[in-house]
Structure formats: C-alpha cells, structure tokens
Design a protein around this motif. Structure first.
Motif, PDB file in Angstrom:
ATOM      1  N   GLN A 134      52.682  41.500  46.040  1.00 52.92           N
ATOM      2  CA  GLN A 134      51.590  41.602  46.831  1.00 52.92           C
ATOM      3  C   GLN A 134      51.415  40.731  46.052  1.00 52.92           C
ATOM      4  O   GLN A 134      50.737  40.806  44.894  1.00 52.92           O
ATOM      5  CB  GLN A 134      50.743  42.754  47.188  1.00 52.92           C
ATOM      6  N   PHE A 135      50.493  39.559  47.310  1.00 51.68           N
ATOM      7  CA  PHE A 135      48.890  38.847  46.636  1.00 51.68           C
ATOM      8  C   PHE A 135      48.034  39.553  46.203  1.00 51.68           C
ATOM      9  O   PHE A 135      47.473  40.044  47.145  1.00 51.68           O
ATOM     10  CB  PHE A 135      48.885  37.863  47.747  1.00 51.68           C
ATOM     11  N   PRO A 136      47.398  39.196  45.414  1.00 49.87           N
ATOM     12  CA  PRO A 136      45.937  39.531  44.671  1.00 49.87           C
ATOM     13  C   PRO A 136      45.006  39.418  45.801  1.00 49.87           C
ATOM     14  O   PRO A 136      44.376  38.498  44.844  1.00 49.87           O
ATOM     15  CB  PRO A 136      45.935  39.241  43.174  1.00 49.87           C
ATOM     16  N   LEU A 137      44.552  39.940  46.831  1.00 46.10           N
ATOM     17  CA  LEU A 137      43.533  39.653  47.253  1.00 46.10           C
ATOM     18  C   LEU A 137      42.087  39.904  47.270  1.00 46.10           C
ATOM     19  O   LEU A 137      41.231  38.435  47.061  1.00 46.10           O
ATOM     20  CB  LEU A 137      43.790  40.275  48.459  1.00 46.10           C
ATOM     21  N   LYS A 138      42.303  40.794  46.201  1.00 46.48           N
ATOM     22  CA  LYS A 138      40.637  40.560  45.677  1.00 46.48           C
ATOM     23  C   LYS A 138      39.865  40.352  44.347  1.00 46.48           C
ATOM     24  O   LYS A 138      39.104  39.349  44.839  1.00 46.48           O
ATOM     25  CB  LYS A 138      40.505  41.902  44.841  1.00 46.48           C
ATOM     26  N   GLY A 139      41.500  39.479  43.493  1.00 40.78           N
ATOM     27  CA  GLY A 139      41.772  38.470  42.954  1.00 40.78           C
ATOM     28  C   GLY A 139      40.985  37.109  43.264  1.00 40.78           C
ATOM     29  O   GLY A 139      40.135  36.188  42.878  1.00 40.78           O
ATOM     30  N   ALA A 140      42.057  36.567  44.452  1.00 41.94           N
ATOM     31  CA  ALA A 140      41.626  35.308  44.845  1.00 41.94           C
ATOM     32  C   ALA A 140      39.881  35.461  45.607  1.00 41.94           C
ATOM     33  O   ALA A 140      39.880  33.983  45.692  1.00 41.94           O
ATOM     34  CB  ALA A 140      42.541  35.043  46.297  1.00 41.94           C
ATOM     35  N   VAL A 141      40.079  36.568  46.053  1.00 37.68           N
ATOM     36  CA  VAL A 141      38.291  36.642  46.404  1.00 37.68           C
ATOM     37  C   VAL A 141      37.630  36.057  45.621  1.00 37.68           C
ATOM     38  O   VAL A 141      36.429  34.959  45.657  1.00 37.68           O
ATOM     39  CB  VAL A 141      38.329  37.757  47.550  1.00 37.68           C
ATOM     40  N   LEU A 142      37.759  37.020  44.563  1.00 44.00           N
ATOM     41  CA  LEU A 142      36.359  36.683  43.311  1.00 44.00           C
ATOM     42  C   LEU A 142      36.409  35.389  42.690  1.00 44.00           C
ATOM     43  O   LEU A 142      35.713  35.100  42.079  1.00 44.00           O
ATOM     44  CB  LEU A 142      36.672  37.541  42.355  1.00 44.00           C
ATOM     45  N   VAL A 143      37.668  34.368  42.805  1.00 45.86           N
ATOM     46  CA  VAL A 143      37.737  33.454  42.321  1.00 45.86           C
ATOM     47  C   VAL A 143      37.115  32.684  43.077  1.00 45.86           C
ATOM     48  O   VAL A 143      36.388  31.750  42.875  1.00 45.86           O
ATOM     49  CB  VAL A 143      38.888  32.973  41.906  1.00 45.86           C
ATOM     50  N   VAL A 144      37.210  32.779  44.194  1.00 48.51           N
ATOM     51  CA  VAL A 144      36.678  32.110  45.412  1.00 48.51           C
ATOM     52  C   VAL A 144      35.054  31.813  45.235  1.00 48.51           C
ATOM     53  O   VAL A 144      33.798  31.069  45.250  1.00 48.51           O
ATOM     54  CB  VAL A 144      36.966  31.768  46.397  1.00 48.51           C
ATOM     55  N   ILE A 145      34.180  32.808  44.715  1.00 49.21           N
ATOM     56  CA  ILE A 145      32.973  33.385  44.915  1.00 49.21           C
ATOM     57  C   ILE A 145      32.397  33.119  43.560  1.00 49.21           C
ATOM     58  O   ILE A 145      31.698  32.439  44.012  1.00 49.21           O
ATOM     59  CB  ILE A 145      32.786  34.541  44.847  1.00 49.21           C
ATOM     60  N   GLY A 146      32.905  33.210  42.944  1.00 49.73           N
ATOM     61  CA  GLY A 146      32.936  32.719  41.402  1.00 49.73           C
ATOM     62  C   GLY A 146      32.339  31.253  41.080  1.00 49.73           C
ATOM     63  O   GLY A 146      31.898  30.832  40.496  1.00 49.73           O
TER      64      GLY A 146
END
Length: 93
Positions: free
Chosen positions: A25-37
């Motif tokens: 599965q694609f790690p959606l939470k991690g991707a969102v945290l990277v974009v916010i960061g």
C-alpha cells in the motif's frame, strides 16, 4: 503470520497452513507529512529571509542552470506558503 493465514486440506488428509501475503500500500500518511514539512520549510525560509531577500535569491536561481531553475520554480512563494507565514506572524509573533 500476523497478517492471517489460510488452512487447506490436501488430498492425503494433511492440513497445510500458509500465511496470507500483505498487499503493498502507498504510505499516504508519510506522503502528507512530507508535503506539509516541505511547505513549512518554505514558510520558514520566507519568514527568516524576508520577502525581498527571498525574491532576490529566487531571481538568482532563475538565471542559473536548468536544475537551479527547477529549484526556483519549486521554491517560489505560493499561496499556501504565504498563508502559513501570515498565520505564524498573526498568532505566534
């Protein structure tokens, strides 16, 4: 076998247990945290340098190589970054 298992009885009467494979599965939470960061980093840079100095440095990048021009396009002050800076200036400073 933490993802579960399946049990099958073979023709000779032996029960064979196999683990279920986990689907990637694609790690959606991690991707969102990277974009916010990333947007937070841009907002921090804009706040610490000031708008004039930030624009000057982006101008220097825009006149550079193709890679530097790409960096200037990514680091330009977009509405999300400006909203984050306005929020921090209004509430924390």
């Amino acid at each position: 076998m933490s993802n579960g298992y399946t049990a099958h009885m073979r023709g000779d009467g032996l029960i064979v247990v196999k683990p279920k494979r986990r689907k990637m599965q694609f790690p959606l939470k991690g991707a969102v945290l990277v974009v916010i960061g990333f947007f937070a980093f841009k907002a921090f840079m804009l706040m610490s340098l000031g708008e004039v100095t930030y624009a000057d440095r982006l101008g220097a990048l825009q006149s550079g190589t193709l890679l530097e021009q790409g960096g200037a396009w990514v680091m330009q002050a977009d509405p999300v970054t400006q909203a984050m800076v306005a929020f921090v200036n209004a509430n924390l400073l």
